[in-house]
Scaffold this active site. Structure first.
Site, PDB file in Angstrom:
ATOM      1  N   ASP A  77     -10.145   1.699  -3.947  1.00  0.00           N
ATOM      2  CA  ASP A  77      -8.992   1.504  -2.972  1.00  0.00           C
ATOM      3  C   ASP A  77      -8.235   2.857  -2.848  1.00  0.00           C
ATOM      4  O   ASP A  77      -8.730   3.843  -3.096  1.00  0.00           O
ATOM      5  CB  ASP A  77      -8.177   0.311  -3.199  1.00  0.00           C
TER       6      ASP A  77
ATOM      7  N   GLU B  79       0.923  -1.182  -0.068  1.00  0.00           N
ATOM      8  CA  GLU B  79      -0.088  -0.027  -0.107  1.00  0.00           C
ATOM      9  C   GLU B  79       0.896   1.321   0.039  1.00  0.00           C
ATOM     10  O   GLU B  79       2.118   1.237  -0.078  1.00  0.00           O
ATOM     11  CB  GLU B  79      -0.909   0.072   1.229  1.00  0.00           C
TER      12      GLU B  79
ATOM     13  N   ASN C 104      -4.953   2.986   8.110  1.00  0.00           N
ATOM     14  CA  ASN C 104      -4.967   2.727   6.534  1.00  0.00           C
ATOM     15  C   ASN C 104      -4.397   3.834   5.673  1.00  0.00           C
ATOM     16  O   ASN C 104      -3.231   4.379   5.990  1.00  0.00           O
ATOM     17  CB  ASN C 104      -6.325   2.310   6.227  1.00  0.00           C
TER      18      ASN C 104
ATOM     19  N   ARG D 251      -6.663  -0.027  13.004  1.00  0.00           N
ATOM     20  CA  ARG D 251      -4.983   0.263  12.448  1.00  0.00           C
ATOM     21  C   ARG D 251      -5.367   1.208  11.631  1.00  0.00           C
ATOM     22  O   ARG D 251      -6.168   1.500  10.990  1.00  0.00           O
ATOM     23  CB  ARG D 251      -4.681  -1.143  12.276  1.00  0.00           C
TER      24      ARG D 251
ATOM     25  N   ASN E 242      -9.956   5.220   2.681  1.00  0.00           N
ATOM     26  CA  ASN E 242      -8.959   4.884   1.599  1.00  0.00           C
ATOM     27  C   ASN E 242      -8.601   6.056   1.108  1.00  0.00           C
ATOM     28  O   ASN E 242      -8.518   7.295   1.448  1.00  0.00           O
ATOM     29  CB  ASN E 242      -9.754   3.691   0.976  1.00  0.00           C
TER      30      ASN E 242
END
Length: 311
Positions: A213, A22, A110, A108, A159
């Site tokens: 995403d 990512e 992102n 968590r 996202n």
């Protein structure tokens, strides 16, 4: 809509793959590409001029890295980790805490980005192995005061995000809703308003596991969206229309940026299988977990900002 197939030979580092890549970011200052491997809690940097691949790992049990932001020091980045925001230094291999999120053992970091004022916008989501729920938040970390402000709560998978080149629009994605949103952005006050749906992934697929995403906004105002479980990056114009579909030989596309010395190279991160979602609309060899690149016909450099605080 133009369709372009990215060949499997366009893997950037054939010898490297990860579980969940990512946060791909190009640093023009030293011609390098950075990204994170979420599950492995590793930060990566690849130098195109020397082919050197550097790795910085967290030493905290159960940690993860979700996003990164460049600073004025090429060796230092700000990172969203499992419990907050940290500074990571390639030259010393040290990771230093900056601020902690409100306590929540289920979430968590992102995706996130540095905003036009040098602050970090970062989202959280349900951590592994919990089922994804509307328990995430989106925070703004002021780079100078280090004050953490809550912008949104009860998000699912915070996202991809970015700003239009003229700094009048802000884009943000909640993957759980299947939508990318657009807001009016006031550069002076650093505030957003007037939420509207910019793009709904259900306009291109009936696959319930597909979702928008990571993303980036180019200096020409185009929006490049990675689509998870669609093996694709979509190039949208400022009206939200799909202009180009880049077909990638991996179904789970996680993030995209445009960089390179001439601003005409697209870099794409992907995820391995690990039982995530389906492949109902994907055919072919699954190369998930690799990095991909593609040479564009023209410059589309990502609109990018730098951390404004001390490093």
């Amino acid at each position: 809509m133009l369709q372009i197939t990215v060949p499997k030979s366009n893997i950037l580092l054939p010898e490297y793959s990860g579980a969940l890549l990512e946060g791909v970011t190009y640093n023009k200052s030293n011609n390098s590409l950075l990204w994170v491997e979420i599950e492995g809690a590793t930060l990566h940097r690849y130098f195109f001029d020397t082919a050197e691949h550097q790795v910085l790992s967290s030493n905290l049990p159960g940690d993860s890295f979700g996003t990164l932001g460049l600073t004025t020091n090429d060796d230092k980045v700000v990172l969203g980790n499992r419990t907050g925001v940290v500074a990571a230094d390639f030259s010393t291999q040290e990771i230093t805490p900056i601020v902690s999120y409100p306590p929540n053992s289920r979430t968590r970091s992102n995706d996130g980005k540095i905003d036009p004022h040098g602050n970090l916008i970062v989202g959280t989501m349900s951590d592994f192995p919990y089922e994804t729920a509307a328990e995430g938040s989106v925070f703004r970390l002021n780079s100078r005061s280090l004050k953490l402000e809550t912008w949104k709560t009860n998000t699912t998978i915070a996202n991809g995000l970015g700003w239009s080149p003229d700094l009048t629009k802000f884009y943000w994605t909640d993957s759980g809703s299947k939508q990318v949103y657009v807001y009016d952005y006031d550069e002076k006050s650093d505030q957003i308003s007037n939420e509207k749906v910019f793009f709904d992934v259900r306009s291109i697929t009936s696959d319930p596991s597909s979702a928008p995403d990571g993303m980036c906004v180019s200096e020409k105002g185009n929006i490049f969206v990675a689509v998870f479980n669609q093996a694709a990056v979509l190039k949208l114009n400022s009206s939200g229309e799909v202009v180009t579909r880049f077909n990638i030989p991996a179904p789970r596309i996680t993030c995209v940026t445009i960089g390179g010395k001439n601003g005409d190279e697209m870099f794409v991160t992907t995820a391995g299988d690990h039982g995530r979602g389906t492949k109902s609309e994907y055919e072919g060899e699954d190369l998930g977990g690799h990095l991909f690149w593609y040479k564009l016909e023209e410059s589309e450099s990502e609109t990018q900002f730098i951390w404004g605080g001390d490093v």
